[in-house]
Design an enzyme around this catalytic site. Structure first.
Site, PDB file in Angstrom:
ATOM      1  N   ILE A 198       0.065   6.131   4.905  1.00  0.00           N
ATOM      2  CA  ILE A 198       0.321   5.310   6.195  1.00  0.00           C
ATOM      3  C   ILE A 198       1.348   4.211   6.051  1.00  0.00           C
ATOM      4  O   ILE A 198       2.043   4.090   6.776  1.00  0.00           O
ATOM      5  CB  ILE A 198      -1.127   4.818   6.752  1.00  0.00           C
ATOM      6  CG1 ILE A 198      -2.024   6.012   6.988  1.00  0.00           C
ATOM      7  CG2 ILE A 198      -0.794   3.863   7.984  1.00  0.00           C
ATOM      8  CD1 ILE A 198      -3.425   5.732   7.470  1.00  0.00           C
ATOM      9  N   LYS A 236     -14.822  -1.708   5.958  1.00  0.00           N
ATOM     10  CA  LYS A 236     -14.149  -1.742   6.916  1.00  0.00           C
ATOM     11  C   LYS A 236     -14.758  -2.512   8.249  1.00  0.00           C
ATOM     12  O   LYS A 236     -14.227  -3.460   8.786  1.00  0.00           O
ATOM     13  CB  LYS A 236     -13.793  -0.229   7.562  1.00  0.00           C
ATOM     14  CG  LYS A 236     -12.974   0.742   6.914  1.00  0.00           C
ATOM     15  CD  LYS A 236     -11.699  -0.103   6.361  1.00  0.00           C
ATOM     16  CE  LYS A 236     -10.560   1.081   5.981  1.00  0.00           C
ATOM     17  NZ  LYS A 236      -9.189   0.575   5.596  1.00  0.00           N
ATOM     18  N   TYR A 286     -18.651   8.137   4.130  1.00  0.00           N
ATOM     19  CA  TYR A 286     -17.657   7.351   4.061  1.00  0.00           C
ATOM     20  C   TYR A 286     -18.388   5.864   3.315  1.00  0.00           C
ATOM     21  O   TYR A 286     -17.699   5.067   2.947  1.00  0.00           O
ATOM     22  CB  TYR A 286     -16.987   7.084   5.345  1.00  0.00           C
ATOM     23  CG  TYR A 286     -15.826   6.027   5.514  1.00  0.00           C
ATOM     24  CD1 TYR A 286     -14.820   6.592   4.770  1.00  0.00           C
ATOM     25  CD2 TYR A 286     -15.718   4.910   6.044  1.00  0.00           C
ATOM     26  CE1 TYR A 286     -13.459   5.831   4.883  1.00  0.00           C
ATOM     27  CE2 TYR A 286     -14.565   3.989   5.970  1.00  0.00           C
ATOM     28  CZ  TYR A 286     -13.502   4.552   5.486  1.00  0.00           C
ATOM     29  OH  TYR A 286     -12.284   3.905   5.449  1.00  0.00           O
ATOM     30  N   THR A 321      -4.052  11.948   3.451  1.00  0.00           N
ATOM     31  CA  THR A 321      -3.393  10.795   2.645  1.00  0.00           C
ATOM     32  C   THR A 321      -3.698  11.164   1.037  1.00  0.00           C
ATOM     33  O   THR A 321      -4.689  11.794   0.880  1.00  0.00           O
ATOM     34  CB  THR A 321      -3.463   9.521   3.201  1.00  0.00           C
ATOM     35  OG1 THR A 321      -4.644   8.909   2.817  1.00  0.00           O
ATOM     36  CG2 THR A 321      -3.074   9.052   4.358  1.00  0.00           C
ATOM     37  N   LEU A 322      -3.130  10.493   0.103  1.00  0.00           N
ATOM     38  CA  LEU A 322      -3.462  10.498  -1.386  1.00  0.00           C
ATOM     39  C   LEU A 322      -4.909   9.764  -1.329  1.00  0.00           C
ATOM     40  O   LEU A 322      -5.995  10.077  -2.088  1.00  0.00           O
ATOM     41  CB  LEU A 322      -2.796   9.560  -2.186  1.00  0.00           C
ATOM     42  CG  LEU A 322      -3.121   9.200  -3.794  1.00  0.00           C
ATOM     43  CD1 LEU A 322      -2.844  10.768  -4.470  1.00  0.00           C
ATOM     44  CD2 LEU A 322      -2.282   8.365  -4.355  1.00  0.00           C
ATOM     45  N   ILE A 375      -6.143  11.138   8.599  1.00  0.00           N
ATOM     46  CA  ILE A 375      -4.884  11.461   8.229  1.00  0.00           C
ATOM     47  C   ILE A 375      -5.055  11.911   6.711  1.00  0.00           C
ATOM     48  O   ILE A 375      -5.747  11.211   5.904  1.00  0.00           O
ATOM     49  CB  ILE A 375      -3.819  10.448   8.194  1.00  0.00           C
ATOM     50  CG1 ILE A 375      -3.759  10.006   9.673  1.00  0.00           C
ATOM     51  CG2 ILE A 375      -2.483  10.969   7.674  1.00  0.00           C
ATOM     52  CD1 ILE A 375      -2.719   8.698  10.022  1.00  0.00           C
ATOM     53  N   VAL A 431      -3.028  -6.073  -5.240  1.00  0.00           N
ATOM     54  CA  VAL A 431      -3.569  -7.115  -4.619  1.00  0.00           C
ATOM     55  C   VAL A 431      -4.813  -7.459  -5.068  1.00  0.00           C
ATOM     56  O   VAL A 431      -5.455  -8.436  -4.354  1.00  0.00           O
ATOM     57  CB  VAL A 431      -3.685  -6.598  -2.874  1.00  0.00           C
ATOM     58  CG1 VAL A 431      -2.036  -6.691  -2.439  1.00  0.00           C
ATOM     59  CG2 VAL A 431      -4.322  -5.322  -2.870  1.00  0.00           C
ATOM     60  N   ALA A 463     -12.694   2.437  -2.982  1.00  0.00           N
ATOM     61  CA  ALA A 463     -13.921   2.395  -3.442  1.00  0.00           C
ATOM     62  C   ALA A 463     -14.067   3.366  -4.345  1.00  0.00           C
ATOM     63  O   ALA A 463     -13.277   4.626  -4.402  1.00  0.00           O
ATOM     64  CB  ALA A 463     -14.942   2.713  -2.311  1.00  0.00           C
ATOM     65  N   GLY A 500       0.976  -1.439   0.055  1.00  0.00           N
ATOM     66  CA  GLY A 500      -0.022   0.040   0.087  1.00  0.00           C
ATOM     67  C   GLY A 500       0.831   1.318  -0.120  1.00  0.00           C
ATOM     68  O   GLY A 500       0.367   2.364   0.305  1.00  0.00           O
TER      69      GLY A 500
HETATM   70  O1  0WE Z   1     -10.199   4.813   4.649  1.00  0.00           O
HETATM   71  C1  0WE Z   1      -9.974   6.017   4.166  1.00  0.00           C
HETATM   72  C2  0WE Z   1      -9.824   6.408   2.774  1.00  0.00           C
HETATM   73  C3  0WE Z   1     -10.541   5.473   1.786  1.00  0.00           C
HETATM   74  C4  0WE Z   1     -10.674   5.480   0.457  1.00  0.00           C
HETATM   75  C5  0WE Z   1     -10.470   6.783  -0.300  1.00  0.00           C
HETATM   76  C6  0WE Z   1     -10.839   7.237  -1.444  1.00  0.00           C
HETATM   77  C7  0WE Z   1     -10.665   8.506  -2.299  1.00  0.00           C
HETATM   78  C8  0WE Z   1     -10.386   8.614  -3.652  1.00  0.00           C
HETATM   79  C9  0WE Z   1     -11.048   4.803  -0.557  1.00  0.00           C
HETATM   80  N1  0WE Z   1     -11.239   4.715  -1.721  1.00  0.00           N
HETATM   81  C10 0WE Z   1     -10.983   6.039  -2.440  1.00  0.00           C
HETATM   82  N2  0WE Z   1     -11.578   6.187  -3.521  1.00  0.00           N
HETATM   83  C11 0WE Z   1     -11.146   7.316  -4.474  1.00  0.00           C
HETATM   84  O2  0WE Z   1     -11.308   7.499  -5.506  1.00  0.00           O
HETATM   85  N3  0WE Z   1     -10.073   6.802   5.118  1.00  0.00           N
HETATM   86  C12 0WE Z   1     -10.461   6.693   6.450  1.00  0.00           C
HETATM   87  C13 0WE Z   1      -9.743   8.423   4.817  1.00  0.00           C
HETATM   88  C14 0WE Z   1     -11.410   8.950   4.627  1.00  0.00           C
HETATM   89  O3  0WE Z   1     -12.089   8.673   3.469  1.00  0.00           O
HETATM   90  C15 0WE Z   1     -13.169   9.416   3.638  1.00  0.00           C
HETATM   91  C16 0WE Z   1     -13.395   9.918   4.702  1.00  0.00           C
HETATM   92  C17 0WE Z   1     -11.856   9.615   5.667  1.00  0.00           C
HETATM   93  C18 0WE Z   1     -11.845   9.867   7.070  1.00  0.00           C
HETATM   94  C19 0WE Z   1     -14.171   9.448   2.616  1.00  0.00           C
HETATM   95  C20 0WE Z   1     -15.236   9.963   3.076  1.00  0.00           C
HETATM   96  C21 0WE Z   1     -15.550  10.487   4.345  1.00  0.00           C
HETATM   97  C22 0WE Z   1     -14.364  10.557   5.264  1.00  0.00           C
END
Ligand code: 0WE
Length: 255
Positions: A20, A162, A155, A193-194, A191, A65, A95, A13
């Site tokens: 992270i 999760k 989310y 992150t990308l 945090i 993966v 997602a 990752g």
């Molecule tokens: O787990 C995460 C991030 C997960 C994530 C983020 C993205 C953005 C770009 C998974 N897939 C995608 N796909 C994309 O196209 N987090 C805990 C960070 C996060 O993400 C959020 C949060 C938080 C906090 C999304 C919505 C609301 C809050």
């Protein structure tokens, strides 16, 4: 000081210096572990390999993966190169962006499938591939988020993934316990992150999280790395199937 000399860790990752996975890799490296660091594809390699080169002795591998064949070949390469494995870090989630905004009720069938396949099934798949290499026991860990338990707006389908991931941690811990392989999750506070970029409200979320957390600040990648180092080390030898919160205490608050 925790000493992981003679231990081999594989980290999945790594995208960039905000990952992270990068905070965790730095801490494991500092403790003396031999590191194999995996990035998703050629596009991610550009940035990841530069970071990997900063950690003397670490080796980069390409592995998506969500592809069984790539998992098979990367673990064959790890077996060839290191012989055995002690630590596995899974810091992968995805997602489709359109499923991370708007109402949860509009979650698409395809978005649901992708989120679960990439973010959850991948842990099962890499754990199954890693277990035969963990001949002296081992520690597997993944990253989760509080929204698995309580609603965090937007989310959405990732929250279900999760929740499923945390359950997978328990089932894997049960399966692998007899081989002295421990499986745990770190529930990190938000945090930048990308993966968190492109989430419009991230700035507001970070501020709200810091306001409500007992420590009144956000979490850093290296603090997640510290918790990962604990889970990787014999200090946590009786901890398995657990979710360890690294969130400045945010999750304990009721009001
Ligand atoms: O787990 C995460 C991030 C997960 C994530 C983020 C993205 C953005 C770009 C998974 N897939 C995608 N796909 C994309 O196209 N987090 C805990 C960070 C996060 O993400 C959020 C949060 C938080 C906090 C999304 C919505 C609301 C809050």
């Amino acid at each position: 000081m925790i000493d992981l000399a003679g231990k081999t860790a594989v980290v999945f990752g790594l995208a960039n210096k905000r990952s992270i996975a990068w905070g965790i890799a730095q801490k494991l490296h500092e403790a003396g572990a031999s590191l194999a660091i995996c990035y998703q594809n050629e596009r991610m390699k550009a940035e990841a390999q530069g970071l990997i080169d900063e950690l003397g002795g670490a080796t980069g591998f390409q592995c998506d993966v969500s592809n069984d064949q790539e998992i098979e070949s990367v673990f064959a390469a790890l077996k060839e190169r290191y012989g055995k494995l002690d630590i596995l870090v899974h810091a992968v989630a995805y997602a489709p962006a359109e499923d991370l905004r708007g109402a949860f009720i509009n979650t698409s069938r395809e978005g649901f499938r992708i989120a679960h396949e990439v973010s959850v099934y991948s842990l099962i798949a890499v754990s199954r591939a890693a277990a035969p290499l963990m001949s002296e026991g081992g520690s597997i860990m993944t990253l989760t988020y509080y929204a698995a338990e309580k609603v965090v707006p937007n989310y959405n389908v990732m929250a279900l993934a999760k929740a499923s991931l945390e359950s997978a941690v328990r089932y894997l811990a049960s399966d692998l316990g007899p081989q002295n392989i421990r499986v745990n999750a770190i529930s990190a506070g938000p945090i930048k992150t990308l993966a968190a970029r492109g989430i419009g409200s991230m700035g507001d979320m970070l501020k709200a999280a810091a306001d409500r957390a007992p420590l009144h600040r956000n979490v850093g990648q290296l603090e997640v790395g510290g918790a990962a180092l604990f889970l990787a080390s014999p200090l946590s030898s009786a901890v398995t199937g657990e979710v360890l919160y690294v969130d400045c205490g945010y999750n304990i608050m009721g009001f």
